[in-house]
Design a protein around this motif. Structure first.
Motif, PDB file in Angstrom:
ATOM      1  N   ARG A  19      26.450  44.631  76.156  1.00 34.15           N
ATOM      2  CA  ARG A  19      25.448  43.657  76.605  1.00 34.15           C
ATOM      3  C   ARG A  19      24.630  43.086  75.451  1.00 34.15           C
ATOM      4  N   ALA A  20      24.553  43.786  74.347  1.00 38.01           N
ATOM      5  CA  ALA A  20      23.748  43.336  73.215  1.00 38.01           C
ATOM      6  C   ALA A  20      24.583  42.692  72.110  1.00 38.01           C
ATOM      7  N   THR A  21      25.886  42.512  72.330  1.00 36.90           N
ATOM      8  CA  THR A  21      26.785  42.007  71.294  1.00 36.90           C
ATOM      9  C   THR A  21      27.457  40.716  71.756  1.00 36.90           C
ATOM     10  N   ALA A  22      27.105  39.606  71.127  1.00 38.78           N
ATOM     11  CA  ALA A  22      27.587  38.287  71.559  1.00 38.78           C
ATOM     12  C   ALA A  22      29.108  38.206  71.603  1.00 38.78           C
ATOM     13  N   ARG A  37      17.447  33.102  89.155  1.00 40.23           N
ATOM     14  CA  ARG A  37      17.733  32.162  88.075  1.00 40.23           C
ATOM     15  C   ARG A  37      19.234  31.929  87.947  1.00 40.23           C
ATOM     16  N   LEU A  38      19.599  30.687  87.633  1.00 40.39           N
ATOM     17  CA  LEU A  38      20.990  30.330  87.389  1.00 40.39           C
ATOM     18  C   LEU A  38      21.272  30.435  85.895  1.00 40.39           C
ATOM     19  N   TRP A  39      22.398  31.054  85.573  1.00 42.35           N
ATOM     20  CA  TRP A  39      22.812  31.240  84.181  1.00 42.35           C
ATOM     21  C   TRP A  39      24.207  30.667  83.994  1.00 42.35           C
ATOM     22  N   ASN A  40      24.498  30.248  82.754  1.00 40.88           N
ATOM     23  CA  ASN A  40      25.877  29.923  82.398  1.00 40.88           C
ATOM     24  C   ASN A  40      26.264  30.829  81.229  1.00 40.88           C
ATOM     25  N   ARG A  41      27.448  30.669  80.735  1.00 43.95           N
ATOM     26  CA  ARG A  41      27.961  31.558  79.690  1.00 43.95           C
ATOM     27  C   ARG A  41      27.050  31.558  78.460  1.00 43.95           C
ATOM     28  N   GLU A  42      26.683  30.383  77.999  1.00 44.87           N
ATOM     29  CA  GLU A  42      25.883  30.292  76.778  1.00 44.87           C
ATOM     30  C   GLU A  42      24.481  30.880  76.976  1.00 44.87           C
ATOM     31  N   THR A  43      23.835  30.551  78.108  1.00 45.93           N
ATOM     32  CA  THR A  43      22.460  31.021  78.303  1.00 45.93           C
ATOM     33  C   THR A  43      22.397  32.521  78.524  1.00 45.93           C
ATOM     34  N   ILE A  44      23.385  33.108  79.186  1.00 47.50           N
ATOM     35  CA  ILE A  44      23.342  34.560  79.411  1.00 47.50           C
ATOM     36  C   ILE A  44      23.632  35.312  78.122  1.00 47.50           C
ATOM     37  N   ILE A  45      24.564  34.812  77.315  1.00 51.40           N
ATOM     38  CA  ILE A  45      24.839  35.472  76.039  1.00 51.40           C
ATOM     39  C   ILE A  45      23.602  35.400  75.151  1.00 51.40           C
ATOM     40  N   GLU A  46      22.984  34.236  75.090  1.00 55.17           N
ATOM     41  CA  GLU A  46      21.777  34.075  74.280  1.00 55.17           C
ATOM     42  C   GLU A  46      20.658  35.009  74.754  1.00 55.17           C
ATOM     43  N   ALA A  47      20.447  35.070  76.056  1.00 55.10           N
ATOM     44  CA  ALA A  47      19.363  35.897  76.598  1.00 55.10           C
ATOM     45  C   ALA A  47      19.609  37.386  76.373  1.00 55.10           C
ATOM     46  N   LEU A  48      20.840  37.836  76.579  1.00 58.39           N
ATOM     47  CA  LEU A  48      21.131  39.266  76.454  1.00 58.39           C
ATOM     48  C   LEU A  48      21.157  39.746  75.017  1.00 58.39           C
ATOM     49  N   ASP A 107      16.898  39.089  69.912  1.00 65.08           N
ATOM     50  CA  ASP A 107      16.203  40.239  69.328  1.00 65.08           C
ATOM     51  C   ASP A 107      15.131  40.795  70.256  1.00 65.08           C
ATOM     52  N   ASP A 108      14.484  39.925  71.019  1.00 63.62           N
ATOM     53  CA  ASP A 108      13.421  40.360  71.920  1.00 63.62           C
ATOM     54  C   ASP A 108      13.888  40.512  73.372  1.00 63.62           C
ATOM     55  N   ALA A 109      15.195  40.609  73.582  1.00 59.70           N
ATOM     56  CA  ALA A 109      15.730  40.746  74.940  1.00 59.70           C
ATOM     57  C   ALA A 109      15.283  42.068  75.542  1.00 59.70           C
ATOM     58  N   PRO A 110      14.887  42.052  76.818  1.00 63.66           N
ATOM     59  CA  PRO A 110      14.544  43.318  77.463  1.00 63.66           C
ATOM     60  C   PRO A 110      15.767  44.218  77.537  1.00 63.66           C
ATOM     61  N   ARG A 111      15.576  45.467  77.291  1.00 62.68           N
ATOM     62  CA  ARG A 111      16.659  46.444  77.356  1.00 62.68           C
ATOM     63  C   ARG A 111      16.390  47.350  78.556  1.00 62.68           C
ATOM     64  N   PRO A 112      17.083  47.089  79.683  1.00 60.26           N
ATOM     65  CA  PRO A 112      16.775  47.820  80.904  1.00 60.26           C
ATOM     66  C   PRO A 112      17.167  49.287  80.870  1.00 60.26           C
ATOM     67  N   GLY A 113      17.882  49.694  79.844  1.00 62.89           N
ATOM     68  CA  GLY A 113      18.385  51.059  79.828  1.00 62.89           C
ATOM     69  C   GLY A 113      19.728  51.090  80.520  1.00 62.89           C
ATOM     70  N   PRO A 114      20.270  52.276  80.669  1.00 64.02           N
ATOM     71  CA  PRO A 114      21.596  52.377  81.282  1.00 64.02           C
ATOM     72  C   PRO A 114      21.587  51.876  82.723  1.00 64.02           C
ATOM     73  N   LEU A 115      22.615  51.138  83.062  1.00 66.70           N
ATOM     74  CA  LEU A 115      22.829  50.697  84.441  1.00 66.70           C
ATOM     75  C   LEU A 115      23.846  51.639  85.073  1.00 66.70           C
ATOM     76  N   THR A 116      23.490  52.220  86.192  1.00 73.53           N
ATOM     77  CA  THR A 116      24.392  53.105  86.905  1.00 73.53           C
ATOM     78  C   THR A 116      25.032  52.327  88.042  1.00 73.53           C
TER      79      THR A 116
END
Length: 127
Positions: free
Chosen positions: A24-27, A46-57, A60-69
């Motif tokens: 999730r943190a690697t483009a 929110r609606l996302w496309n490929r570019e916006t989701i990669i940029e957001a995830l 550097d300041d992207a929230p890191r939710p921790g492990p997703l189960t």
């Protein structure tokens, strides 16, 4: 319970990779799993496309939710190049129902569409 088809197994493998915090943190890793026409409706609506989701995830300041189960993941092969997955996730107490469409391309299975809907209790959950 029977084993999933190879197509469903490939989609599940891809989905589980997308839940990995490193992926999730690697483009480049995200780009390898997302279809060029990727779209998402996130938990916020929110609606996302490929570019916006990669940029957001990967910011550097992207929230890191921790492990997703993930739980209750299941899939259906709709046709030879399309798989529908449904599953639930939980991270830090936030639970979401999720639905994904995976398409087979010349480069392999890629996530084409994803939607997440937060929930608190699910009285209709299969046990």
């Amino acid at each position: 319970m029977s084993e999933p088809s190879p197509a469903v197994a490939a989609a599940i493998e891809g989905e589980l990779r997308l839940l990995d915090p490193v992926v999730r943190a690697t483009a480049d890793l995200l780009a390898s799993l997302l279809h060029p026409g990727f779209r998402e409706i996130g938990t916020s609506g929110r609606l996302w496309n490929r570019e916006t989701i990669i940029e957001a995830l990967t910011a550097d300041d992207a929230p890191r939710p921790g492990p997703l189960t993930a739980s209750r993941m299941q899939g259906v092969e709709l046709c030879s190049d399309l798989v529908h997955l449904t599953f639930d996730t939980e991270s830090k107490g936030l639970r979401s129902h999720r639905s994904s469409l995976w398409r087979l391309t010349g480069a392999g299975w890629r996530l084409y569409f994803h939607q997440a809907t937060p929930f608190i209790d699910d009285p209709f959950a299969e046990v």
